[in-house]
Design a protein around this motif. Sequence first.
Motif, PDB file in Angstrom:
ATOM      1  N   LEU A 192       0.828  -1.205   0.000  1.00  0.00           N
ATOM      2  CA  LEU A 192       0.000   0.000   0.000  1.00  0.00           C
ATOM      3  C   LEU A 192       0.863   1.256   0.000  1.00  0.00           C
ATOM      4  N   ARG A 193       1.955   1.247   0.768  1.00  0.00           N
ATOM      5  CA  ARG A 193       2.866   2.388   0.767  1.00  0.00           C
ATOM      6  C   ARG A 193       3.466   2.589  -0.622  1.00  0.00           C
ATOM      7  N   THR A 194       3.858   1.493  -1.263  1.00  0.00           N
ATOM      8  CA  THR A 194       4.435   1.585  -2.607  1.00  0.00           C
ATOM      9  C   THR A 194       3.430   2.163  -3.599  1.00  0.00           C
ATOM     10  N   LEU A 195       2.195   1.668  -3.560  1.00  0.00           N
ATOM     11  CA  LEU A 195       1.170   2.166  -4.478  1.00  0.00           C
ATOM     12  C   LEU A 195       0.870   3.636  -4.217  1.00  0.00           C
ATOM     13  N   ARG A 196       0.836   4.030  -2.937  1.00  0.00           N
ATOM     14  CA  ARG A 196       0.550   5.432  -2.599  1.00  0.00           C
ATOM     15  C   ARG A 196       1.657   6.348  -3.101  1.00  0.00           C
ATOM     16  N   ILE A 197       2.895   5.975  -2.850  1.00  0.00           N
ATOM     17  CA  ILE A 197       4.028   6.803  -3.285  1.00  0.00           C
ATOM     18  C   ILE A 197       4.092   6.864  -4.808  1.00  0.00           C
TER      19      ILE A 197
ATOM     20  N   VAL B  37       4.446   2.806 -13.481  1.00  0.00           N
ATOM     21  CA  VAL B  37       5.105   1.507 -13.635  1.00  0.00           C
ATOM     22  C   VAL B  37       6.598   1.620 -13.340  1.00  0.00           C
ATOM     23  N   PHE B  38       7.241   2.666 -13.841  1.00  0.00           N
ATOM     24  CA  PHE B  38       8.658   2.869 -13.552  1.00  0.00           C
ATOM     25  C   PHE B  38       8.878   3.013 -12.052  1.00  0.00           C
ATOM     26  N   ALA B  39       8.013   3.761 -11.392  1.00  0.00           N
ATOM     27  CA  ALA B  39       8.180   4.037  -9.970  1.00  0.00           C
ATOM     28  C   ALA B  39       8.035   2.781  -9.120  1.00  0.00           C
ATOM     29  N   LEU B  40       7.275   1.791  -9.598  1.00  0.00           N
ATOM     30  CA  LEU B  40       7.103   0.561  -8.833  1.00  0.00           C
ATOM     31  C   LEU B  40       8.437  -0.141  -8.575  1.00  0.00           C
ATOM     32  N   GLY B  41       9.379   0.019  -9.477  1.00  0.00           N
ATOM     33  CA  GLY B  41      10.661  -0.655  -9.329  1.00  0.00           C
ATOM     34  C   GLY B  41      11.757   0.197  -8.721  1.00  0.00           C
ATOM     35  N   PHE B  42      11.424   1.366  -8.183  1.00  0.00           N
ATOM     36  CA  PHE B  42      12.446   2.239  -7.613  1.00  0.00           C
ATOM     37  C   PHE B  42      13.082   1.601  -6.383  1.00  0.00           C
ATOM     38  N   PHE B  43      14.403   1.709  -6.317  1.00  0.00           N
ATOM     39  CA  PHE B  43      15.145   1.114  -5.208  1.00  0.00           C
ATOM     40  C   PHE B  43      16.122   2.101  -4.570  1.00  0.00           C
TER      41      PHE B  43
ATOM     42  N   VAL C 255      11.348   4.307   4.890  1.00  0.00           N
ATOM     43  CA  VAL C 255      10.323   4.206   3.843  1.00  0.00           C
ATOM     44  C   VAL C 255      10.717   3.057   2.927  1.00  0.00           C
ATOM     45  N   VAL C 256      10.284   1.863   3.283  1.00  0.00           N
ATOM     46  CA  VAL C 256      10.634   0.669   2.518  1.00  0.00           C
ATOM     47  C   VAL C 256       9.560   0.435   1.463  1.00  0.00           C
ATOM     48  N   MET C 257       9.976   0.412   0.204  1.00  0.00           N
ATOM     49  CA  MET C 257       9.067   0.111  -0.895  1.00  0.00           C
ATOM     50  C   MET C 257       9.281  -1.329  -1.339  1.00  0.00           C
ATOM     51  N   ILE C 258       8.418  -1.788  -2.231  1.00  0.00           N
ATOM     52  CA  ILE C 258       8.388  -3.211  -2.546  1.00  0.00           C
ATOM     53  C   ILE C 258       9.691  -3.699  -3.174  1.00  0.00           C
ATOM     54  N   ALA C 259      10.331  -2.882  -4.007  1.00  0.00           N
ATOM     55  CA  ALA C 259      11.582  -3.309  -4.644  1.00  0.00           C
ATOM     56  C   ALA C 259      12.672  -3.521  -3.600  1.00  0.00           C
TER      57      ALA C 259
END
Length: 283
Positions: free
Chosen positions: A67-72, A217-223, A234-238
């Motif tokens: 949810l955090r990843t989708l929001r960001i 889509v690009f942002a989903l893979g940000f690391f 702030v830990v995202m899915i990647a």
Amino acid sequence: MATATRRTRPRRLSIWAFYIAPLILLLLVSYFIPLLGVFSWSVTEPELGVSQYLRVMTDPGIHSILLRTLRICALTAVFSVFLAYLLAWHWVYGPPLRRKIIAFAVLVPFWISVLIRAFGWLALLRPQGIINSTLTDVGLISDPLPLVRNELGVIIGMVHFMTPFAVFPLVSVMRQVDLRILQAASGLGARAFRRFFEIFLPLTLPGIIGAFFIVFVFALGFFITPAILGGGRVVMIAEYIYTQMSQTANWGLGAALATTLLGFVLLMTWIVSRFVDFERLAK
């Protein structure tokens, strides 16, 4: 004439196969075979079954990260598209000097590493950084503003990185707008505000949707950017997938998350393709 046409068809097919076969081979070796390996890990590690996918669907901690990843990503896409729309407008319809400046400003970031950009924003946003120090020196604030190690800092860094990617589909769509339509509306008495929201904005809506999709889509893979500007908070899915596969050696969960993320992107691509003509954006 018909016989000659039949003879040329096999030749055209052989030429097409000659040029396209290396690309297909490259995709198989570089993408499809590794993807099959990742999928196999998701159902074989640590044991055969779908337990890792069940964990993805039931673990509250994973849901929080998703949810955090989708929001960001959604906020990043909104702000990036808004800024890109302004830049694209002036790039297409501005005076020559302004167009050159904007073209330079949009293209230069592609030559700068994402790592350098992230550390640059860290120098600007940290408590003792340039922004907080300047605001403190002029007396506007007494304590440093929390601009980094939170979602705000991550979004700022991601918007800066993704805005140039959103500019190009918007520029492509704006260049296809027939300005005579706006001139006709103006001749019929429509004011600038109405011409924009009732004519120009709907005509450029496919570019807006396409730009939003590209950025999202690009942002989903940000690391790198979330890891540096988020400061581990702030830990995202990647980053979570990387942690599972490289630090905790939980290859099955990491592979299940990666496969789920890929499936989500493919589903989004299919949905967006129902509303957006990607060939038009590529013109």
